[in-house]
Design a protein around this motif. Structure first.
Motif, PDB file in Angstrom:
ATOM      1  N   ARG A 182      41.565  43.837  47.302  1.00 26.84           N
ATOM      2  CA  ARG A 182      42.108  42.503  47.010  1.00 26.84           C
ATOM      3  C   ARG A 182      43.445  42.369  47.710  1.00 26.84           C
ATOM      4  NH1 ARG A 182      41.131  42.224  40.436  1.00 26.84           N
ATOM      5  NH2 ARG A 182      38.934  42.823  40.554  1.00 26.84           N
ATOM      6  N   ASP A 203      46.322  41.596  47.094  1.00 31.71           N
ATOM      7  CA  ASP A 203      47.343  41.420  46.061  1.00 31.71           C
ATOM      8  C   ASP A 203      48.704  41.754  46.642  1.00 31.71           C
ATOM      9  OD1 ASP A 203      45.939  40.591  43.813  1.00 31.71           O
ATOM     10  OD2 ASP A 203      45.361  42.635  43.242  1.00 31.71           O
ATOM     11  N   GLY A 244      51.126  50.087  40.692  1.00 31.46           N
ATOM     12  CA  GLY A 244      49.920  49.728  39.939  1.00 31.46           C
ATOM     13  C   GLY A 244      49.181  48.538  40.506  1.00 31.46           C
ATOM     14  N   TYR A 280      47.605  47.432  44.183  1.00 28.64           N
ATOM     15  CA  TYR A 280      47.373  47.827  45.568  1.00 28.64           C
ATOM     16  C   TYR A 280      46.321  46.917  46.177  1.00 28.64           C
ATOM     17  CZ  TYR A 280      49.314  51.777  43.100  1.00 28.64           C
ATOM     18  OH  TYR A 280      50.101  52.546  42.284  1.00 28.64           O
ATOM     19  N   PHE A 313      42.026  49.747  45.791  1.00 28.41           N
ATOM     20  CA  PHE A 313      42.155  50.520  44.561  1.00 28.41           C
ATOM     21  C   PHE A 313      40.757  50.879  44.060  1.00 28.41           C
ATOM     22  CE2 PHE A 313      41.252  47.000  41.569  1.00 28.41           C
ATOM     23  CZ  PHE A 313      41.487  45.904  42.387  1.00 28.41           C
ATOM     24  N   GLN A 335      37.812  51.365  41.040  1.00 29.13           N
ATOM     25  CA  GLN A 335      37.324  50.923  39.731  1.00 29.13           C
ATOM     26  C   GLN A 335      36.097  51.727  39.334  1.00 29.13           C
ATOM     27  OE1 GLN A 335      36.472  46.681  39.828  1.00 29.13           O
ATOM     28  NE2 GLN A 335      38.545  46.187  39.157  1.00 29.13           N
ATOM     29  N   ARG A 366      40.911  35.565  31.138  1.00 30.13           N
ATOM     30  CA  ARG A 366      40.931  36.557  32.224  1.00 30.13           C
ATOM     31  C   ARG A 366      40.668  35.868  33.549  1.00 30.13           C
ATOM     32  NH1 ARG A 366      38.453  41.296  32.890  1.00 30.13           N
ATOM     33  NH2 ARG A 366      40.491  42.166  33.322  1.00 30.13           N
ATOM     34  N   ALA A 414      47.398  46.105  32.624  1.00 32.59           N
ATOM     35  CA  ALA A 414      46.106  46.410  32.007  1.00 32.59           C
ATOM     36  C   ALA A 414      45.466  47.594  32.731  1.00 32.59           C
ATOM     37  CB  ALA A 414      45.203  45.198  32.088  1.00 32.59           C
ATOM     38  N   GLY A 423      42.279  48.305  32.201  1.00 36.22           N
ATOM     39  CA  GLY A 423      40.886  47.931  32.408  1.00 36.22           C
ATOM     40  C   GLY A 423      40.594  46.691  31.597  1.00 36.22           C
TER      41      GLY A 423
HETATM   42  P1  AMP Z   1      39.417  42.902  36.998  1.00 31.22           P
HETATM   43  O1  AMP Z   1      38.292  43.281  37.917  1.00 31.22           O
HETATM   44  O2  AMP Z   1      40.350  41.888  37.593  1.00 31.22           O
HETATM   45  O3  AMP Z   1      38.952  42.597  35.624  1.00 31.22           O
HETATM   46  O4  AMP Z   1      40.328  44.217  36.887  1.00 31.22           O
HETATM   47  C1  AMP Z   1      39.927  45.362  36.196  1.00 31.22           C
HETATM   48  C2  AMP Z   1      41.013  46.388  36.262  1.00 31.22           C
HETATM   49  O5  AMP Z   1      41.249  46.775  37.616  1.00 31.22           O
HETATM   50  C3  AMP Z   1      42.376  45.895  35.793  1.00 31.22           C
HETATM   51  O6  AMP Z   1      42.494  45.973  34.394  1.00 31.22           O
HETATM   52  C4  AMP Z   1      43.298  46.869  36.489  1.00 31.22           C
HETATM   53  O7  AMP Z   1      43.382  48.084  35.756  1.00 31.22           O
HETATM   54  C5  AMP Z   1      42.601  47.132  37.784  1.00 31.22           C
HETATM   55  N1  AMP Z   1      43.205  46.344  38.885  1.00 31.22           N
HETATM   56  C6  AMP Z   1      43.054  45.031  39.149  1.00 31.22           C
HETATM   57  N2  AMP Z   1      43.731  44.674  40.259  1.00 31.22           N
HETATM   58  C7  AMP Z   1      44.334  45.795  40.724  1.00 31.22           C
HETATM   59  C8  AMP Z   1      45.164  46.108  41.860  1.00 31.22           C
HETATM   60  N3  AMP Z   1      45.497  45.190  42.764  1.00 31.22           N
HETATM   61  N4  AMP Z   1      45.597  47.391  42.007  1.00 31.22           N
HETATM   62  C9  AMP Z   1      45.245  48.365  41.122  1.00 31.22           C
HETATM   63  N5  AMP Z   1      44.458  48.129  40.055  1.00 31.22           N
HETATM   64  C10 AMP Z   1      44.004  46.866  39.846  1.00 31.22           C
END
Ligand code: AMP
Length: 424
Positions: free
Chosen positions: A109, A111, A116, A118, A121, A123, A266, A286, A288
């Motif tokens: 992404r 971002d 925390g 990046y 990253f 998942q 969300r 967050a 997760g």
């Molecule tokens: P999401 O897919 O947006 O529901 O995100 C799930 C989890 O991914 C979040 O709770 C974070 O722990 C992690 N996350 C989301 N965006 C990032 C990011 N840019 N860098 C690192 N971890 C991320």
């Protein structure tokens, strides 16, 4: 020195960091298996159309998009759910339900990089397809809880909500879906004034503000107050009652829920039901989150299929384990270095190294052609536990010299007993 650096937002993970990351991944796999989830591996590059279908404006604007050499519009996956929904509507279409699937990998992404956050990253993503029951939502939350507990985190908290509360309330107040999406996006970022400014009627604005104030200390009380608050909004009330069932199931299974937040939204647009996020109090991020998405499979051309799931942010869980100084529960191997005393003993020494490796002892073989004193000095620096010295006289007697670099002792050991010496 070269001036090459990773691309902004991308990181090199050096051995200690890589070890922590793969450790958390191994815990995610273990957890998934204990809940009966099967792993799938999907491509990092997906059709743009698939990823953009229902990801929400927020994520759509932050995707790495490009055209491949065949002129296809593609993107790096920003999450897993779309890929899994693709599987469910194609090759896994006829699989019996419920389907419990998980995937682990890197996501991308655009971002704004910070601690925390990046652009590349990791998942671990868990999805349950085919159940519209609160048990399925409860299962995913319990799984998330088990993952954090297995990793060794303490004092983490779960926040719970139901997107149907906000959506149904706004629908009944005549707010269209597009505006709803814009409102929820801002509420997700806690930009409440900006969110409420998108609503024309002051009655609706007051209603939304009222939701914010319902969040209290006790999650059961909050849900009860929410149900009372929504008495004139039958669909929103139904959502609140569903939320109450999930809260009850999860809590009674021994997993405590810190907060129920009626104004919780969300970023991803595809959520339709219960949503949740996990935190540790010392970090303002967050670890997760996830929720129910009952319409997505249909959007992708499948039969109407209820589904729920969650994504754990592996990198952030790593940060939390570092903040809490969590020890990695790994089997402690002894590290051994093997040195032939002279050139002609190389093959003998290699054979010994192989025997030890086959017995799961990590062995570093001398490959720099150094003299013994230099090689020993280097082994010390590398914090090797033992050095096996293969000498001419000893080998003839079926023995080697074992130097214990920690105790600073030296003994002769029969080659056949060597495996036992280093067994942990
Ligand atoms: P999401 O897919 O947006 O529901 O995100 C799930 C989890 O991914 C979040 O709770 C974070 O722990 C992690 N996350 C989301 N965006 C990032 C990011 N840019 N860098 C690192 N971890 C991320």
């Amino acid at each position: 020195m070269s001036t090459f650096q990773p691309v902004r937002g991308m990181r090199d993970l050096l051995p200690d960091e890589a070890e922590r990351l793969t450790y958390v991944i191994s815990k995610a796999r273990e957890t998934a298996l204990t809940y009966g989830y099967k792993e799938v591996i999907t491509p990092v590059v997906e059709p743009l159309e698939l990823l953009a279908a229902k990801a929400g404006e927020e994520i759509r604007q932050r995707m790495f998009i490009f055209e491949d050499m065949g002129g296809r519009k593609v993107a790096l996956r920003p999450e897993f759910t779309a890929s899994i929904a693709r599987l469910v509507t194609t090759v896994l279409r006829t699989e019996p339900k419920p389907l419990r699937i998980f995937g682990v990998g890197s996501v991308y992404r655009y971002d704004e990089p910070q601690k925390g956050r990046y652009r590349e990253f990791w998942q671990a993503d868990f999805e349950v397809i085919g159940s519209n029951k609160p048990e399925a939502d409860a299962e995913v939350i319990l799984l998330a809880n088990s993952l954090l507990s297995r990793v060794g985190l303490k004092g983490y908290a779960i926040k719970l909500g139901h997107i149907g509360v906000l959506r149904n309330l706004l629908t009944q107040e005549g707010v269209d879906e597009k505006t709803q999406n814009a409102i929820l996006q801002r509420m997700d970022k806690k930009e409440y004034d900006a969110a409420f400014a998108l609503v024309d009627s002051s009655k609706c604005q007051t209603l939304l503000r009222g939701l914010l104030n319902l969040k209290g200390e006790n999650p059961f009380e909050t849900v009860q107050n929410l149900c009372t608050y929504l008495k004139d909004y039958p669909k929103a009330l139904e959502a609140a009652q569903y939320l109450s069932s999930v809260l009850k199931l999860v809590t009674e299974s021994g997993c405590s829920i810190e907060t129920v937040d009626p104004a919780f939204a969300r970023g991803l647009e595809y959520y339709t039901g219960v949503i949740f996020e996990l935190y540790v109090p010392e970090l303002n991020m967050a670890l997760g989150g996830g929720g129910r998405y009952d319409k997505l499979i249909e959007v992708f051309g499948g039969e109407p299929t209820p589904a729920t799931g969650m994504a754990a942010g592996i990198d952030r869980i790593v940060i939390a384990t570092q903040a809490q100084q969590t020890k990695l529960q790994k089997q402690a191997f002894k590290r051994v270095a093997v040195f032939p005393i002279k050139e002609e003993l190389k093959v003998e020494a290699l054979k010994i190294a192989q025997t030890l490796r086959n017995a799961e002892t990590p062995v570093e073989f001398e490959i720099m052609g150094r003299k013994m004193a230099k090689a020993l000095e280097d082994a010390d620096k590398r914090k090797v536990d033992y050095v096996v010295i293969v000498g001419e006289r000893e080998i003839k007697e079926g023995k080697v010299i074992v130097k214990d670099l920690v105790k600073r002792t030296q003994t002769e050991v029969e080659i056949k007993d060597l495996k036992k010496t280093f067994a942990t």
